[in-house]
Design a protein around this motif. Sequence first.
Motif, mmCIF file in Angstrom:
data_model
loop_
_atom_site.group_PDB
_atom_site.id
_atom_site.type_symbol
_atom_site.label_atom_id
_atom_site.label_comp_id
_atom_site.label_asym_id
_atom_site.label_seq_id
_atom_site.Cartn_x
_atom_site.Cartn_y
_atom_site.Cartn_z
ATOM 1 N N LYS A 29 0.733 -1.035 -0.067
ATOM 2 C CA LYS A 29 -0.012 0.307 -0.148
ATOM 3 C C LYS A 29 1.552 1.178 0.183
ATOM 4 O O LYS A 29 0.846 2.076 -1.083
ATOM 5 N N ALA A 30 1.650 1.349 0.923
ATOM 6 C CA ALA A 30 2.631 2.303 1.105
ATOM 7 C C ALA A 30 3.234 2.574 -0.560
ATOM 8 O O ALA A 30 4.135 3.553 -0.882
ATOM 9 N N ILE A 31 4.189 1.410 -0.995
ATOM 10 C CA ILE A 31 4.151 1.684 -2.387
ATOM 11 C C ILE A 31 3.643 2.540 -3.692
ATOM 12 O O ILE A 31 3.623 2.787 -3.687
ATOM 13 N N GLN A 32 2.135 1.751 -3.488
ATOM 14 C CA GLN A 32 1.323 1.871 -4.713
ATOM 15 C C GLN A 32 1.120 3.799 -3.814
ATOM 16 O O GLN A 32 0.962 4.473 -5.439
ATOM 17 N N GLU A 33 0.828 4.605 -2.629
ATOM 18 C CA GLU A 33 0.620 5.296 -2.825
ATOM 19 C C GLU A 33 2.468 6.243 -3.325
ATOM 20 O O GLU A 33 1.957 7.282 -3.887
ATOM 21 N N THR A 34 2.951 5.423 -2.435
ATOM 22 C CA THR A 34 4.481 6.735 -2.592
ATOM 23 C C THR A 34 4.846 7.090 -4.449
ATOM 24 O O THR A 34 5.108 7.739 -4.763
ATOM 25 N N TYR A 35 4.676 6.146 -5.140
ATOM 26 C CA TYR A 35 5.054 5.620 -6.430
ATOM 27 C C TYR A 35 3.904 5.886 -7.760
ATOM 28 O O TYR A 35 3.801 5.694 -8.610
ATOM 29 N N ASN A 36 2.662 6.427 -6.999
ATOM 30 C CA ASN A 36 1.271 7.057 -7.184
ATOM 31 C C ASN A 36 1.108 5.704 -8.768
ATOM 32 O O ASN A 36 1.063 6.036 -9.450
ATOM 33 N N TRP A 37 1.179 4.432 -8.044
ATOM 34 C CA TRP A 37 0.417 2.994 -8.513
ATOM 35 C C TRP A 37 -0.498 3.290 -8.499
ATOM 36 O O TRP A 37 -1.437 2.627 -7.781
ATOM 37 N N GLY A 38 -1.332 3.273 -10.049
ATOM 38 C CA GLY A 38 -2.850 3.334 -9.725
ATOM 39 C C GLY A 38 -3.536 2.187 -10.064
ATOM 40 O O GLY A 38 -3.309 1.024 -9.657
ATOM 41 N N LEU A 98 14.832 14.088 -11.011
ATOM 42 C CA LEU A 98 13.907 13.524 -10.039
ATOM 43 C C LEU A 98 12.684 14.376 -10.438
ATOM 44 O O LEU A 98 12.142 15.563 -10.123
ATOM 45 N N ASP A 99 11.599 13.760 -10.997
ATOM 46 C CA ASP A 99 10.242 14.669 -11.366
ATOM 47 C C ASP A 99 9.153 13.993 -10.553
ATOM 48 O O ASP A 99 8.148 14.939 -10.453
ATOM 49 N N PHE A 100 9.253 13.138 -9.769
ATOM 50 C CA PHE A 100 8.538 12.213 -8.879
ATOM 51 C C PHE A 100 6.506 11.789 -9.555
ATOM 52 O O PHE A 100 5.757 12.919 -9.635
ATOM 53 N N THR A 101 7.092 12.159 -11.394
ATOM 54 C CA THR A 101 5.753 11.882 -11.854
ATOM 55 C C THR A 101 6.328 9.888 -12.463
ATOM 56 O O THR A 101 5.662 9.118 -12.554
ATOM 57 N N THR A 102 7.355 10.472 -12.901
ATOM 58 C CA THR A 102 8.209 8.459 -13.909
ATOM 59 C C THR A 102 9.536 8.568 -13.033
ATOM 60 O O THR A 102 9.940 7.383 -13.215
ATOM 61 N N HIS A 103 10.239 9.424 -12.163
ATOM 62 C CA HIS A 103 11.374 9.480 -11.940
ATOM 63 C C HIS A 103 11.538 9.949 -10.484
ATOM 64 O O HIS A 103 10.915 10.712 -10.338
#
Length: 155
Positions: A29-38, A98-103
């Motif tokens: 769940k933390a990975i999904q939230e932190t890395y915008n995994w929908g 780092l763009d916090f979208t894909t990086h």
Amino acid sequence: MKKLIFFTFLLCIQIAIGQENTIPKDQLKAIQETYNWGEEQFLIINYRQPKNFCSYNNYENLAESENWFKNNVFNKLDLSGCRTIFIYDDKINAGNFLDFTTHYDDVGHYFLQKFFNQKGFCYGLLVISKNGTYLKEMGEYNHKNIASMIDQLSL
């Protein structure tokens, strides 16, 4: 008889992989939230190891490196149902890339500590399914590795 033994062997390997290679639900769940995994079925992580793990400066020419991965690896795959991201252990050397979208940076060095804490490699590949099962590859990889990992996790 040989087919039955072989099938049983493959089934045992698959069960072992599923049991040993599962991320706990709270961490998933933390990975999904932190890395915008929908809604995507798989998260594909191209992990860049620390500079001192690699025999060369793997943080040099990041844009060129990303283009190489896109053109020579990811471009050869059907990535529908997949989210592909790049995670960097060293956020200082990754800097403005780092763009916090894909990086992304490796928040709390989670991926380094859990999956990639092995010197001698510059890259790591991690494919995680929506249910938390995963496969990883250390070092250089290609589109065939990713396709195989997705196929194995789809079973």
